[in-house]
Design an enzyme around this catalytic site. Structure first.
Site, PDB file in Angstrom:
ATOM      1  N   LYS A  43       0.821  -1.199   0.000  1.00  0.00           N
ATOM      2  CA  LYS A  43       0.000   0.000   0.000  1.00  0.00           C
ATOM      3  C   LYS A  43       0.867   1.267   0.000  1.00  0.00           C
ATOM      4  O   LYS A  43       0.417   2.339  -0.338  1.00  0.00           O
ATOM      5  CB  LYS A  43      -0.871   0.048   1.285  1.00  0.00           C
ATOM      6  CG  LYS A  43      -1.701  -1.184   1.537  1.00  0.00           C
ATOM      7  CD  LYS A  43      -2.401  -1.024   2.907  1.00  0.00           C
ATOM      8  CE  LYS A  43      -3.073  -2.320   3.307  1.00  0.00           C
ATOM      9  NZ  LYS A  43      -3.485  -2.267   4.728  1.00  0.00           N
ATOM     10  N   GLY A  44       2.115   1.106   0.423  1.00  0.00           N
ATOM     11  CA  GLY A  44       2.970   2.254   0.712  1.00  0.00           C
ATOM     12  C   GLY A  44       3.238   3.189  -0.455  1.00  0.00           C
ATOM     13  O   GLY A  44       3.577   4.358  -0.260  1.00  0.00           O
ATOM     14  N   GLU A  99       7.653   1.628  -6.209  1.00  0.00           N
ATOM     15  CA  GLU A  99       7.791   1.152  -4.831  1.00  0.00           C
ATOM     16  C   GLU A  99       8.137   2.325  -3.920  1.00  0.00           C
ATOM     17  O   GLU A  99       8.789   3.282  -4.345  1.00  0.00           O
ATOM     18  CB  GLU A  99       8.883   0.069  -4.801  1.00  0.00           C
ATOM     19  CG  GLU A  99       9.204  -0.528  -3.462  1.00  0.00           C
ATOM     20  CD  GLU A  99       8.066  -1.315  -2.812  1.00  0.00           C
ATOM     21  OE1 GLU A  99       6.998  -0.715  -2.582  1.00  0.00           O
ATOM     22  OE2 GLU A  99       8.255  -2.502  -2.517  1.00  0.00           O
ATOM     23  N   ASP A 100       7.680   2.272  -2.672  1.00  0.00           N
ATOM     24  CA  ASP A 100       7.978   3.360  -1.741  1.00  0.00           C
ATOM     25  C   ASP A 100       9.440   3.358  -1.301  1.00  0.00           C
ATOM     26  O   ASP A 100      10.114   4.378  -1.350  1.00  0.00           O
ATOM     27  CB  ASP A 100       7.029   3.321  -0.523  1.00  0.00           C
ATOM     28  CG  ASP A 100       6.961   1.951   0.163  1.00  0.00           C
ATOM     29  OD1 ASP A 100       7.630   0.994  -0.295  1.00  0.00           O
ATOM     30  OD2 ASP A 100       6.229   1.825   1.157  1.00  0.00           O
ATOM     31  N   ASP A 103      14.467  -1.816   1.022  1.00  0.00           N
ATOM     32  CA  ASP A 103      15.135  -2.084   2.293  1.00  0.00           C
ATOM     33  C   ASP A 103      16.099  -3.256   2.038  1.00  0.00           C
ATOM     34  O   ASP A 103      17.200  -3.047   1.542  1.00  0.00           O
ATOM     35  CB  ASP A 103      14.022  -2.400   3.299  1.00  0.00           C
ATOM     36  CG  ASP A 103      14.496  -2.485   4.723  1.00  0.00           C
ATOM     37  OD1 ASP A 103      15.105  -1.527   5.197  1.00  0.00           O
ATOM     38  OD2 ASP A 103      14.257  -3.519   5.365  1.00  0.00           O
ATOM     39  N   PHE A 152      14.089   4.246  10.622  1.00  0.00           N
ATOM     40  CA  PHE A 152      12.721   3.877  10.238  1.00  0.00           C
ATOM     41  C   PHE A 152      11.908   5.137   9.973  1.00  0.00           C
ATOM     42  O   PHE A 152      11.733   5.981  10.842  1.00  0.00           O
ATOM     43  CB  PHE A 152      12.041   3.001  11.288  1.00  0.00           C
ATOM     44  CG  PHE A 152      10.855   2.293  10.720  1.00  0.00           C
ATOM     45  CD1 PHE A 152      11.021   1.084  10.048  1.00  0.00           C
ATOM     46  CD2 PHE A 152       9.591   2.857  10.779  1.00  0.00           C
ATOM     47  CE1 PHE A 152       9.931   0.442   9.467  1.00  0.00           C
ATOM     48  CE2 PHE A 152       8.498   2.225  10.194  1.00  0.00           C
ATOM     49  CZ  PHE A 152       8.670   1.016   9.544  1.00  0.00           C
ATOM     50  N   ASP A 159       4.264   3.532   6.368  1.00  0.00           N
ATOM     51  CA  ASP A 159       3.584   3.329   7.645  1.00  0.00           C
ATOM     52  C   ASP A 159       4.460   2.715   8.713  1.00  0.00           C
ATOM     53  O   ASP A 159       5.499   2.120   8.436  1.00  0.00           O
ATOM     54  CB  ASP A 159       2.394   2.375   7.445  1.00  0.00           C
ATOM     55  CG  ASP A 159       2.865   0.921   7.241  1.00  0.00           C
ATOM     56  OD1 ASP A 159       3.690   0.682   6.340  1.00  0.00           O
ATOM     57  OD2 ASP A 159       2.430   0.041   8.000  1.00  0.00           O
ATOM     58  N   ARG A 165       0.605   7.036   7.392  1.00  0.00           N
ATOM     59  CA  ARG A 165       0.692   7.127   5.931  1.00  0.00           C
ATOM     60  C   ARG A 165       0.250   8.498   5.431  1.00  0.00           C
ATOM     61  O   ARG A 165       0.676   8.957   4.384  1.00  0.00           O
ATOM     62  CB  ARG A 165      -0.202   6.063   5.263  1.00  0.00           C
ATOM     63  CG  ARG A 165       0.223   4.623   5.502  1.00  0.00           C
ATOM     64  CD  ARG A 165      -0.531   3.699   4.541  1.00  0.00           C
ATOM     65  NE  ARG A 165      -0.499   2.297   4.928  1.00  0.00           N
ATOM     66  CZ  ARG A 165       0.486   1.449   4.641  1.00  0.00           C
ATOM     67  NH1 ARG A 165       1.530   1.866   3.965  1.00  0.00           N
ATOM     68  NH2 ARG A 165       0.417   0.194   5.010  1.00  0.00           N
TER      69      ARG A 165
HETATM   70  P1  IMP Z   1      12.327  -5.271   1.350  1.00  0.00           P
HETATM   71  O1  IMP Z   1      13.158  -4.363   0.487  1.00  0.00           O
HETATM   72  O2  IMP Z   1      11.865  -6.502   0.649  1.00  0.00           O
HETATM   73  O3  IMP Z   1      13.026  -5.594   2.636  1.00  0.00           O
HETATM   74  O4  IMP Z   1      10.976  -4.559   1.832  1.00  0.00           O
HETATM   75  C1  IMP Z   1      10.652  -3.248   1.573  1.00  0.00           C
HETATM   76  C2  IMP Z   1       9.340  -2.950   2.281  1.00  0.00           C
HETATM   77  O5  IMP Z   1       9.547  -2.850   3.695  1.00  0.00           O
HETATM   78  C3  IMP Z   1       8.783  -1.610   1.859  1.00  0.00           C
HETATM   79  O6  IMP Z   1       7.910  -1.701   0.755  1.00  0.00           O
HETATM   80  C4  IMP Z   1       8.080  -1.135   3.117  1.00  0.00           C
HETATM   81  O7  IMP Z   1       6.751  -1.629   3.156  1.00  0.00           O
HETATM   82  C5  IMP Z   1       8.839  -1.760   4.255  1.00  0.00           C
HETATM   83  N1  IMP Z   1       9.815  -0.804   4.854  1.00  0.00           N
HETATM   84  C6  IMP Z   1      11.160  -0.896   4.849  1.00  0.00           C
HETATM   85  N2  IMP Z   1      11.739   0.132   5.492  1.00  0.00           N
HETATM   86  C7  IMP Z   1      10.722   0.927   5.924  1.00  0.00           C
HETATM   87  C8  IMP Z   1      10.681   2.180   6.659  1.00  0.00           C
HETATM   88  O8  IMP Z   1      11.687   2.802   7.055  1.00  0.00           O
HETATM   89  N3  IMP Z   1       9.434   2.672   6.901  1.00  0.00           N
HETATM   90  C9  IMP Z   1       8.288   2.044   6.496  1.00  0.00           C
HETATM   91  N4  IMP Z   1       8.288   0.894   5.799  1.00  0.00           N
HETATM   92  C10 IMP Z   1       9.492   0.325   5.523  1.00  0.00           C
HETATM   93 MG    MG Z   2       4.769  -1.349   5.255  1.00  0.00          MG
END
Ligand code: IMP
Ligand code: MG
Length: 180
Positions: A43-44, A99-100, A103, A152, A159, A165
């Site tokens: 949703k981000g 993508e938001d 990570d 974070f 979120d 959000r």
């Molecule tokens: P990854 O890259 O597969 O570990 O996951 C990325 C997802 O983790 C993003 O789409 C977010 O939903 C969540 N995420 C990672 N870091 C943050 C943060 O600092 N704030 C909020 N959501 C985060």
């Molecule tokens: Mg999230």
């Protein structure tokens, strides 16, 4: 209302606007005249995508997907769990994943592979934010708005426990909020 939970503003509304405008400029150049699907990851990415698409001057349609990765430790493999798939058949389509934040990189690397396996003509990744210090899996990213430190962050779609959000800027959460 949420202001008391925010340690400091990391990215102001004004800065977000200029970062999004730069991304739009690059995408407009690279995809000039090309039919493209913006694949918005729920949703981000909702708010980022709504600003991004209004700055695009190419023939785009939108689609949505909700997915997450599962797997353990630092394995580079893993599986993708698709909670909601896109409505379009990705075959022969030019797709820009919106993508938001990146990570670990797990979700996006699996998602890219999934779309390529299903015959997409091209897959590009456009993420507003990236935390390079957290990367566990190599993932090619064509468009990154900003690299940020390992904090974070919430707001502008991002979120913590589904809240924050709706903050118009991106802020770092106070540690007290986690430990409650
Ligand atoms: P990854 O890259 O597969 O570990 O996951 C990325 C997802 O983790 C993003 O789409 C977010 O939903 C969540 N995420 C990672 N870091 C943050 C943060 O600092 N704030 C909020 N959501 C985060
Ligand atoms: Mg999230």
């Amino acid at each position: 209302m949420y202001e008391n939970d925010i340690e400091y503003t990391l990215i102001s509304e004004e800065k977000i606007r200029s970062v999004v405008a730069e991304l739009c400029e690059r995408i407009n150049r690279d995809f000039f005249g090309k039919e493209t699907i913006l694949l918005i990851i729920l949703k981000g990415s909702l708010i980022f995508a709504s600003d991004l698409m209004r700055g695009l001057d190419i023939p785009v349609t939108i689609d949505f997907m909700q997915a997450s990765s599962y797997g353990t430790g630092s394995e580079s493999s893993g599986e993708i769990s698709i909670k909601k798939d896109m409505d379009n058949d990705p075959t022969d389509k030019h797709i820009i994943i919106v993508e938001d934040i990146i990570d670990s990189g797990r979700t996006l690397s699996l998602l890219r592979a999934n779309l390529e396996d299903r015959g997409a003509a091209s897959v590009s990744i456009c993420a507003l934010l990236s935390k390079p210090a957290r990367r566990e899996v190599e993932v090619r990213t064509e468009y990154i708005g900003m690299e940020i430190p390992d904090e974070f962050v919430v707001g502008y779609g991002l979120d913590f426990a589904e809240r924050y959000r709706n903050l118009p800027y991106i802020g770092v959460l106070k540690p007290i909020v986690y430990s409650d």
